[in-house]
Enzyme design. Structure first.
Site, PDB file in Angstrom:
ATOM      1  CG  ASN A 118      -0.395   0.715   2.412  1.00  0.00           C
ATOM      2  OD1 ASN A 118      -0.457   1.945   2.502  1.00  0.00           O
ATOM      3  ND2 ASN A 118       0.169  -0.050   3.346  1.00  0.00           N
ATOM      4  CG  PHE A 122      -0.697   8.948   7.087  1.00  0.00           C
ATOM      5  CD1 PHE A 122      -0.643   7.582   7.324  1.00  0.00           C
ATOM      6  CD2 PHE A 122       0.300   9.743   7.641  1.00  0.00           C
ATOM      7  CE1 PHE A 122       0.379   7.013   8.089  1.00  0.00           C
ATOM      8  CE2 PHE A 122       1.322   9.192   8.420  1.00  0.00           C
ATOM      9  CZ  PHE A 122       1.366   7.831   8.634  1.00  0.00           C
ATOM     10  CB  SER A 186       3.605   5.475   7.233  1.00  0.00           C
ATOM     11  OG  SER A 186       3.143   5.384   5.889  1.00  0.00           O
ATOM     12  CG  ASN A 188       2.964   4.463   1.846  1.00  0.00           C
ATOM     13  OD1 ASN A 188       3.741   4.126   0.967  1.00  0.00           O
ATOM     14  ND2 ASN A 188       2.286   3.577   2.572  1.00  0.00           N
ATOM     15  CB  THR A 189       3.916  10.593   5.051  1.00  0.00           C
ATOM     16  OG1 THR A 189       2.539  10.201   5.109  1.00  0.00           O
ATOM     17  CG2 THR A 189       4.019  12.101   5.275  1.00  0.00           C
ATOM     18  CE  LYS A 224       2.452  -0.048  12.931  1.00  0.00           C
ATOM     19  NZ  LYS A 224       1.042  -0.183  12.474  1.00  0.00           N
ATOM     20  CG  ASN A 253       4.290   1.067   9.633  1.00  0.00           C
ATOM     21  OD1 ASN A 253       3.553   0.586   8.776  1.00  0.00           O
ATOM     22  ND2 ASN A 253       4.079   2.270  10.154  1.00  0.00           N
TER      23      ASN A 253
END
Length: 342
Positions: A118, A122, A186, A188-189, A224, A253
């Site tokens: 993915n 967010f 994450s 993805n940021t 996390k 994660n």
């Protein structure tokens, strides 16, 4: 009563859809159910068996299996997760500001590997919208199980203002949660994983601890971390978090490493979850536990698709465990399958 269609048939139909479309359809149905029913379970349900309960962080968990953040980003279906047997639920990731996330396609199914990739970014309605939803949930006396809220940094917020961004989210959501997670891992940021440094971890937690300590009951804070950190880096970050007042960690994660997969990942980017993550995430969990000792709370997540995976996390030192991708592949009976295996 929570009734689901036979999972092999439902899975076959859902897996014909685009992954994000299947996710939204399923979550929409669960949210509608949750608006009508409370999901409370009787004492005879295996999910409420006293031998499986845990007392951690000053909270009572009826069983050690939780829903990981990312599946219910907006906190729309909490009663349904309770009905499916989860011992706790973590909603989010939520950011201070609303944001649409990354462009589609941003969710990929790797069925041959029992994995997902993915790059959602967010996507969520922001802290204010989440607060309204959780206030309504609490007014219904729900959930009966611990509720965690996972906080991330808003994409438009520069890294030097990250601590203020997390603090803003906490001020709106902290007292509605039973525990709060600081997500700095994450992939993805842009720039988020750069916050996995000792100085940044301390700065963010110190910003949150101000409003947290003003609550009548300060909430446990967890950090996390990513599986892609070197062992010593993860241990240093973990120690910095504990020194800044965190209760513990969530390990881990998703990973940005795609080696050894059966499925093609051409044109894909983001975080890999599912079975390929089990080995590294569990290995890192064990090393962090060995370095930190028995006191800090560790929630193990990553790659659990069967009771053997759940037992491996607990044996490595996890106090509690979480699932996400396993639920996608194994269906609504997955939690009770794991509980029977424990």
């Amino acid at each position: 009563m929570f009734v689901t269609p036979p999972w092999p048939l439902a899975r076959a139909a859902l897996f014909k859809l685009d992954p994000e479309q299947a996710h939204n359809l399923t979550l929409g149905l669960l949210a509608r159910w949750s608006a009508l029913f409370d999901g409370r379970l009787g004492v005879t349900d295996i999910a409420r068996r006293p031998a499986l309960s845990r007392d951690v962080m000053g909270l009572h968990f009826p069983n050690p299996i939780g829903l990981a953040a990312g599946l219910d980003k907006q906190g729309e279906a909490v009663p349904a997760w309770q009905a499916l047997g989860f011992g706790f639920v973590e909603v989010g990731t939520v950011t201070a500001l609303p944001q649409p996330g990354n462009p589609r396609p941003r969710l990929f199914r790797l069925a041959a590997d029992e994995a997902l990739i993915n790059r959602m970014g967010f996507n969520n309605g922001g802290a204010e919208a989440m607060a309204r939803r959780l206030q309504h949930l609490r007014a219904r006396g729900l959930p009966e199980i611990p509720l965690g809220v996972n906080l991330g940094k808003s994409k438009v917020t520069p890294a030097e203002r990250a601590a203020d961004d997390y603090r803003q989210s906490f001020e709106r959501l902290g007292e509605l949660a039973d525990y709060v997670v600081v997500n700095i891992s994450s992939p993805n940021t842009p720039g988020l994983r750069d916050l996995q440094r000792v100085d940044e971890v301390a700065r963010i937690l110190e910003a949150i601890q101000g409003p947290n300590q003003r609550l009548s009951r300060p909430r446990p804070l967890l950090v996390k971390l990513a599986p892609d950190l070197a062992d010593d880096e993860a241990i240093e970050c973990a120690r910095a978090a504990l020194e800044a007042g965190a209760t513990g960690l969530i390990l881990t994660n998703t990973t940005i490493r795609f080696e050894g997969l059966r499925s093609s990942t051409e044109g894909m980017s983001g975080g890999l979850s599912g079975r390929p993550l089990l080995s590294r995430s569990t290995e890192l969990l064990g090393k962090v536990r060995a370095a930190l000792g028995p006191e800090p709370v560790i929630i193990g997540v990553g790659g659990i698709l069967d009771p053997e995976g759940a037992r491996a996390k607990l044996a490595a030192g996890a106090d509690l465990i979480q699932v996400y991708t396993g639920l996608i592949y194994r269906g609504p009976g997955f939690v009770r399958e794991l509980l029977r295996g424990l």
